[in-house]
Design an enzyme around this catalytic site. Structure first.
Site, short mmCIF file in Angstrom:
data_model
loop_
_atom_site.label_atom_id
_atom_site.label_comp_id
_atom_site.label_asym_id
_atom_site.label_seq_id
_atom_site.Cartn_x
_atom_site.Cartn_y
_atom_site.Cartn_z
N THR A 78 -1.65 2.37 6.85
CA THR A 78 -1.25 2.12 8.24
C THR A 78 0.26 1.96 8.30
O THR A 78 0.94 2.59 9.13
CB THR A 78 -1.94 0.84 8.77
OG1 THR A 78 -3.35 1.02 8.67
CG2 THR A 78 -1.56 0.54 10.20
N ASN A 155 -11.57 10.89 7.63
CA ASN A 155 -12.31 9.72 7.16
C ASN A 155 -13.76 9.68 7.63
O ASN A 155 -14.60 9.08 6.99
CB ASN A 155 -11.59 8.43 7.59
CG ASN A 155 -11.20 8.42 9.05
OD1 ASN A 155 -10.47 9.30 9.50
ND2 ASN A 155 -11.70 7.47 9.79
N GLN A 183 -7.68 9.43 2.52
CA GLN A 183 -9.04 9.67 2.02
C GLN A 183 -9.08 10.72 0.91
O GLN A 183 -10.10 10.87 0.25
CB GLN A 183 -9.96 10.10 3.17
CG GLN A 183 -10.16 9.02 4.24
CD GLN A 183 -10.97 7.82 3.75
OE1 GLN A 183 -11.54 7.82 2.65
NE2 GLN A 183 -11.04 6.79 4.57
N SER A 203 -3.45 4.83 0.53
CA SER A 203 -3.86 3.43 0.50
C SER A 203 -4.67 3.19 -0.77
O SER A 203 -5.65 3.90 -1.03
CB SER A 203 -4.71 3.14 1.74
OG SER A 203 -4.69 1.77 2.03
N HIS A 205 -6.77 0.93 -1.86
CA HIS A 205 -8.17 0.46 -1.91
C HIS A 205 -9.19 1.57 -1.72
O HIS A 205 -10.38 1.38 -1.95
CB HIS A 205 -8.41 -0.68 -0.91
CG HIS A 205 -8.36 -0.31 0.54
ND1 HIS A 205 -9.50 -0.18 1.30
CD2 HIS A 205 -7.32 -0.05 1.37
CE1 HIS A 205 -9.16 0.11 2.55
NE2 HIS A 205 -7.84 0.21 2.62
N THR A 243 9.74 -9.34 -0.72
CA THR A 243 9.40 -9.45 -2.14
C THR A 243 8.22 -8.55 -2.46
O THR A 243 7.22 -8.55 -1.74
CB THR A 243 9.04 -10.91 -2.49
OG1 THR A 243 10.17 -11.72 -2.17
CG2 THR A 243 8.67 -11.07 -3.95
N CYS A 329 -13.31 1.34 10.95
CA CYS A 329 -12.24 0.78 11.77
C CYS A 329 -12.66 0.67 13.23
O CYS A 329 -12.14 -0.14 13.97
CB CYS A 329 -10.99 1.65 11.68
SG CYS A 329 -10.52 1.95 9.99
#
Ligand code: PMP
Length: 389
Positions: A78, A155, A183, A203, A205, A243, A329
């Site tokens: 995102t 997706n 994806q 992404s 994950h 950071t 989502c």
């Protein structure tokens, strides 16, 4: 260390929402969190953290076949999409995207063009979910296109975009190209030397890394004024202050390396499992339709419309299977899938669609369980609705 399913009796077929963490990712994240160090500090602890980030940057770059200097770590796709589109749109010209994009592109595109709505061109997709290339060529031919943003893999349906000719046409028209490859990355090979996009979002994950970590690839030399979303200490060459999330980034890198290593065996294995799931459901349930170009999809995804069986009721009737209505989502929202509507499906068809997504840890037992439970659930829902009417 291995991933522990919280529920061993659950057939988890929702990899497009998120994939279970790979053991390599858990190990790397834990090792990073077990030592102290800010990657920006110049002392030994800091250098240790910086080394972990550097390794992860190289691991992610290797997965994409790009240079590690072209990777900017973010909090996910995102954020990467927001960064990419804002930067490219600032550079000037119109923004061309498609009706089947994820909200993390479509909503950004709408937000940054509110002052100039005529600068946003949303291309239609056909019944198979493929972008209408004639419409793309027409948009490019009218000139003044600054950026073309088209997803590498959808997706909801898994439909793959043939990016090479799209990039060629866009570049010939002087436009930059961004792809939301969230994806695709880690599921199928992508070689950024061959696929000449300027910007790419991912992404971690989705391929077994931690949630909340992603990256933006920015091709070296791309004519792009950077527009940070976060101002501060100037980390990530000014693109993304704050950071660095060393543990998350280390996990993302390890997941990228494991996905790259496993891909040659995972792709045929997952494809075969998906095909057997799809075949069994279509044969045993009947009156259903598989959505999207069947020969041009991610290995692990099938989107199936079970007519006369609303997906929310089907999913509620099979608690031992984790699958999705449309996309995670948007689930819970009363609006039907914009992707299926863009493909010309009716609202009723969209409401009766379930997405199953398989991945590296899916087993034949998961598939058998999902088939048995889905067949039962769809027949139950159809029977209940028929007797109520
Ligand atoms: N793009 C696509 C195609 C996705 O599937 C997702 C996640 N569902 C995202 C972007 C957003 O990813 P994240 O939530 O990790 O930022």
């Amino acid at each position: 260390m291995t991933f522990q399913s919280p529920d061993a009796d659950l057939a988890y077929l929702d990899y497009n929402a998120t994939a279970p963490a790979r053991p390599e990712a858990l190990q790397a994240a834990l090792a990073a969190m077990s030592t102290v160090g800010n990657a920006s500090s110049t002392h030994r602890s800091g250098r240790g953290a910086a080394d972990r980030v550097d390794l992860a940057r190289r691991q992610v770059a290797d997965l994409l076949n790009c240079s590690h200097g072209e990777i900017i770590f973010t909090s996910g796709a995102t954020e990467a999409n927001n960064l990419a589109l804002r930067a490219a749109f600032t550079a000037g010209g119109r923004l061309v995207t498609s009706a089947a994009e994820h909200p993390a592109v479509l909503e950004v595109a709408k937000a940054i063009t509110t002052e100039r709505p005529e600068a946003l061109v949303v291309l239609p997709v056909d019944a198979d979910g493929l972008v209408d290339l004639n419409a793309l060529h027409a948009a490019l031919a009218t000139g003044n296109v600054g950026i073309v943003s088209l997803m590498a893999a959808n997706n909801e349906t898994g439909v793959l975009m043939d990016l090479v000719p799209i990039v060629k046409a866009a570049h010939e028209a002087g436009a930059l190209v961004h792809t939301d490859a969230t994806q695709l990355v880690g599921r199928l090979p992508i070689d950024l030397e061959e696929t000449d996009v300027d910007l790419l979002s991912l992404s971690a994950h989705k391929f077994g890394g931690p949630q909340g970590v992603g990256a933006l690839f920015v091709r070296r030399g791309a004519a792009l004024p950077y527009r940070p979303l976060l101002f501060g200490g100037g980390q990530e060459r000014g693109w993304r202050a704050g950071t660095l999330n060393v543990a998350g980034i280390a996990g993302a890198g390890a997941a990228a390396a494991a996905a790259r290593l496993g891909m040659a065996t995972e792709v045929p294995r997952i494809t075969q499992l998906r095909d057997s799931l799809e075949k069994a459901l279509v044969e045993q349930i009947g009156d259903c339709r598989v959505n999207g170009a069947v020969d041009q999809r991610l290995p692990g995804v099938t989107s199936i419309t079970f007519r006369r069986a609303p997906a929310d009721a089907v999913l509620a009737s099979m608690p031992d299977v984790a699958a999705s209505e449309g996309s995670a989502c948007s689930s819970g929202a009363p609006t039907p899938s914009h992707v299926l509507l863009a493909m010309g499906r009716s609202r009723e068809e969209a409401d009766c669609t379930v997405r199953f997504s398989l991945g590296y840890a899916t087993t034949a037992k998961d598939v058998d369980q999902a088939v048995a439970s889905t067949v039962r659930a769809v027949h139950h829902v159809r029977g209940t609705l028929a007797s109520a009417s």
